[in-house]
Design a protein around this motif. Structure first.
Motif, PDB file in Angstrom:
ATOM      1  N   PRO A 288      42.374  27.163  32.265  1.00 19.37           N
ATOM      2  CA  PRO A 288      42.483  27.753  30.929  1.00 19.37           C
ATOM      3  C   PRO A 288      42.141  29.234  30.952  1.00 19.37           C
ATOM      4  O   PRO A 288      41.355  29.706  31.781  1.00 19.37           O
ATOM      5  N   GLU A 289      42.733  29.968  30.036  1.00 20.52           N
ATOM      6  CA  GLU A 289      42.518  31.407  29.969  1.00 20.52           C
ATOM      7  C   GLU A 289      41.046  31.744  29.755  1.00 20.52           C
ATOM      8  O   GLU A 289      40.522  32.718  30.315  1.00 20.52           O
ATOM      9  N   VAL A 290      40.348  30.944  28.982  1.00 19.39           N
ATOM     10  CA  VAL A 290      38.944  31.235  28.680  1.00 19.39           C
ATOM     11  C   VAL A 290      38.043  31.072  29.896  1.00 19.39           C
ATOM     12  O   VAL A 290      36.901  31.537  29.897  1.00 19.39           O
ATOM     13  N   ALA A 291      38.538  30.422  30.952  1.00 19.69           N
ATOM     14  CA  ALA A 291      37.724  30.235  32.154  1.00 19.69           C
ATOM     15  C   ALA A 291      37.482  31.548  32.891  1.00 19.69           C
ATOM     16  O   ALA A 291      36.609  31.621  33.754  1.00 19.69           O
ATOM     17  N   LYS A 292      38.252  32.586  32.549  1.00 15.78           N
ATOM     18  CA  LYS A 292      38.025  33.893  33.168  1.00 15.78           C
ATOM     19  C   LYS A 292      36.696  34.499  32.734  1.00 15.78           C
ATOM     20  O   LYS A 292      36.143  35.346  33.423  1.00 15.78           O
ATOM     21  N   ASP A 293      36.216  34.090  31.585  1.00 12.70           N
ATOM     22  CA  ASP A 293      34.897  34.498  31.113  1.00 12.70           C
ATOM     23  C   ASP A 293      33.942  33.364  31.422  1.00 12.70           C
ATOM     24  O   ASP A 293      33.822  32.397  30.666  1.00 12.70           O
TER      25      ASP A 293
END
Length: 471
Positions: free
Chosen positions: A316-321
Motif C-alpha cells: 500500500p502507498e501508506v507503507a512508505k511512511d
C-alpha cells in the motif's frame, strides 16, 4: 555436494560469484542497498539527536534486560520502544535479546552451528539452496558479487536443512535468513532462524503447508470482522487468501513492503509474536482494497476479479511512511486469544485429508503443547491444571492465562509434549539465555491521541481503534 567449509571455499568462485568483477557499490543507503539515480534515500525518520537518545535508552535497557523483560512496569516501556522502532545501530543485538525471550531454556545435546556447518544436506536441497542464493537482494552490498553474504547465507540455510531434516529447506526461509545476516553473524542468524521457525511460526515450512493454510482461513475470517466491505469483495470475486497471504506470512512481508517498514514490522514480530502478521495483513487488505470494494455494487464481481487479484498483493502507498503504517498496524487489536478462538472454529471445518494441523498463537510456548486449548477465558482461572514441561519455565505464566482444556484430549496433550521434547533436542543452550523465564507482555495502557495522516491513495476509513501510543 558442498557440505563442508573446505569444499565451500573450493567452490566459492563458481558458486557465489567471481570477485574479480570491478563492481561499483560505493554509493549505498544506510541499509546497505545500492543507490538508484545517485540519490541516497531512506534517511532517518527522526533527528540525529533523537536517534542518539534512543540508542542510549536501548543500551541501558539491554544492560538490564531481566528487569525490562520480566517486570510489568518495564515491559510496557519495552513494548513502546519497539513500536517506535529499534535504532539501526542496536537492532541486531536487540533482535538477539527479543528472540531469546521467546525460546526459554533448551536441552543441550551438544549440537552447535560449527558441527552443522561441517555436515552435508541432501543433494536435492543443496541444489535448490544454490539456485536461491542469487535471488536474494542482489542490490545489497552483502549479496552483490563482492559481498560475503552469499557464502554465509548458504551456510545458514544448509545448516537448517541438516538440523531439521524432517522439515528441510523452504524458499520462504531465504529472505528471512538474508535479513538476519544483514544484522547478525552467521551463527547468530542461524539460531535466530531456528527460533523463528520453531517458536514463532512453527509448521509454516512443513511439507503440506497445513499451518499456513489454516492461518489463511483465519485471516480470511478476521477480514470479515475488521474489514467487512473488503471481505465481501474477496468473497464475491473468489480471491482466496492463499493467493495473497502465503508470501506475506512465510517471508514476514520482507518481499512486499518498503525496507524501512520491513524492519519496523520485523521488530514488532520478534517482540509481540505471530499476531503481528495478522495485524499487518489486515491493514494491507484494508488499505489496498477498500476503494475497490465500493465499486462492487455498481460492477459485476467478475469485472473486478483482476483488479482484486492485483491490488490485494501490492504494497500500500501508506507503507512508505513507516511511522504511520506501524500506527495503523498497532491499532488493529487482534490478540492471541482471538486467533485461538478462530482456530477452534476453523478446525471444525478442516478437511482432515490435508493432514493434522496444530496452531499455537502464544509466542512463548513451544509448538503444540497448548494448541488444543479452548477459548475464550472464563473467570481467568484454569479449570484443569496443566503441567508444563520442566525445561520451559516461561510457559508457567502463559499457562495461567489459559482456561479450559478438552477433557477428552489428555492423550493428545501427552503426545504434544513428547513432540515438543523432541523438537528441543540438539539445540546448544549456550546460544540462549538460561534464565529466560519471561512473562507475556501486558496490554499497553495509553490515552487516545489524534494522528496526523499523510496523503493517502485510498479512501479507507480508520476502522481500527486509534488509541495507540504516538510513535
Amino acid at each position: 555436494m558442498y557440505g563442508s567449509k573446505s569444499s565451500l571455499s573450493s567452490f566459492q568462485s563458481s558458486k557465489f560469484g567471481d570477485d574479480s568483477d570491478d563492481e561499483d557499490i560505493s554509493e549505498i543507503n544506510r541499509h546497505g542497498f545500492k543507490v538508484k539515480n545517485g540519490v541516497i534515500e531512506d534517511g532517518l525518520n527522526v533527528s540525529i539527536e533523537k536517534n542518539r537518545e534512543r540508542e542510549g535508552k536501548w543500551l541501558l535497557m539491554l544492560a538490564n534486560w531481566n528487569l525490562y523483560s520480566k517486570s510489568k512496569k518495564y515491559q510496557s516501556k519495552l513494548k513502546n520502544r519497539v513500536r517506535k522502532g529499534i535504532p539501526d545501530a542496536i537492532r541486531g543485538k536487540a533482535w538477539m535479546f527479543l528472540r531469546a525471550s521467546a525460546e526459554g531454556k533448551l536441552d543441550d545435546k551438544g549440537t552447535t552451528f560449527k558441527k552443522l556447518d561441517e555436515m552435508s544436506c541432501s543433494a536435492e536441497e543443496d541444489e535448490q539452496i544454490e539456485k536461491d542464493l542469487h535471488r536474494q537482494f542482489p542490490d545489497h552490498e552483502m549479496f552483490s558479487t563482492k559481498g560475503s553474504g552469499k557464502q554465509d547465507l548458504y551456510r545458514v540455510l544448509k545448516s537448517w536443512a541438516v538440523y531439521r531434516p524432517e522439515v528441510g529447506y523452504c524458499q520462504g526461509q531465504a529472505p528471512i535468513a538474508s535479513l538476519l545476516l544483514m544484522h547478525l553473524t552467521a551463527e547468530d542468524a542461524f539460531w535466530s532462524l531456528v527460533a523463528i521457525c520453531d517458536y514463532f511460526i512453527p509448521g509454516y515450512y512443513d511439507i503440506g503447508l497445513t499451518a499456513i493454510q489454516m492461518d489463511g482461513l483465519i485471516l480470511e475470517s478476521l477480514t470479515g470482522s475488521y474489514c467487512s466491505d473488503v471481505h465481501k469483495l474477496l468473497k464475491a470475486t473468489k480471491v482466496e487468501s492463499m493467493y495473497y497471504m502465503t508470501d506475506w506470512f512465510m517471508c514476514i512481508f520482507i518481499r512486499t513492503l518498503p525496507w524501512n517498514t520491513v524492519l519496523r514490522v520485523f521488530d514488532l514480530f520478534l517482540s509481540e509474536g505471530v499476531k503481528v502478521l495478522f495485524r499487518v495483513g489486515l491493514t494491507m487488505l484494508r488499505e489496498n482494497l477498500y476503494s475497490l470494494s465500493k465499486k462492487l455494487k455498481k460492477n459485476n464481481a467478475d469485472d473486478l476479479f483482476m483488479d482484486a487479484m492485483t491490488f490485494a498483493k501490492r504494497s500500500p502507498e501508506v507503507a512508505k511512511d513507516e511511522d504511520y503504517f506501524i500506527r495503523q498496524v498497532c491499532s488493529c487489536r487482534v490478540t492471541e486469544r482471538e486467533l485461538t478462538n478462530e482456530f477452534q472454529k476453523q478446525k471444525k471445518k478442516w478437511d482432515k485429508s490435508k493432514g493434522d494441523v496444530r496452531r499455537n498463537y502464544f509466542k512463548r510456548d513451544p509448538e503444540g503443547i497448548y494448541s488444543d486449548v479452548k477459548m475464550p477465558y472464563t473467570d481467568g482461572k484454569m479449570s484443569k491444571t496443566i503441567n508444563p514441561i520442566s525445561a520451559d519455565a516461561a510457559n508457567v505464566t502463559t499457562a495461567s492465562r489459559l482456561t479450559t482444556v478438552h477433557e477428552s484430549q489428555e492423550a493428545q496433550e501427552e503426545d504434544a509434549n513428547s513432540q515438543a521434547d523432541e523438537r528441543w533436542k540438539g539445540v546448544d543452550s549456550r546460544n540462549y539465555d538460561p534464565n529466560a523465564t519471561i512473562r507475556p507482555m501486558p496490554p499497553l495502557k495509553t490515552s487516545a491521541q489524534s494522528i496526523a495522516k499523510p496523503p493517502r491513495s485510498t479512501s479507507a476509513p480508520n476502522k481500527f481503534p486509534d488509541t495507540e501510543t504516538q510513535l
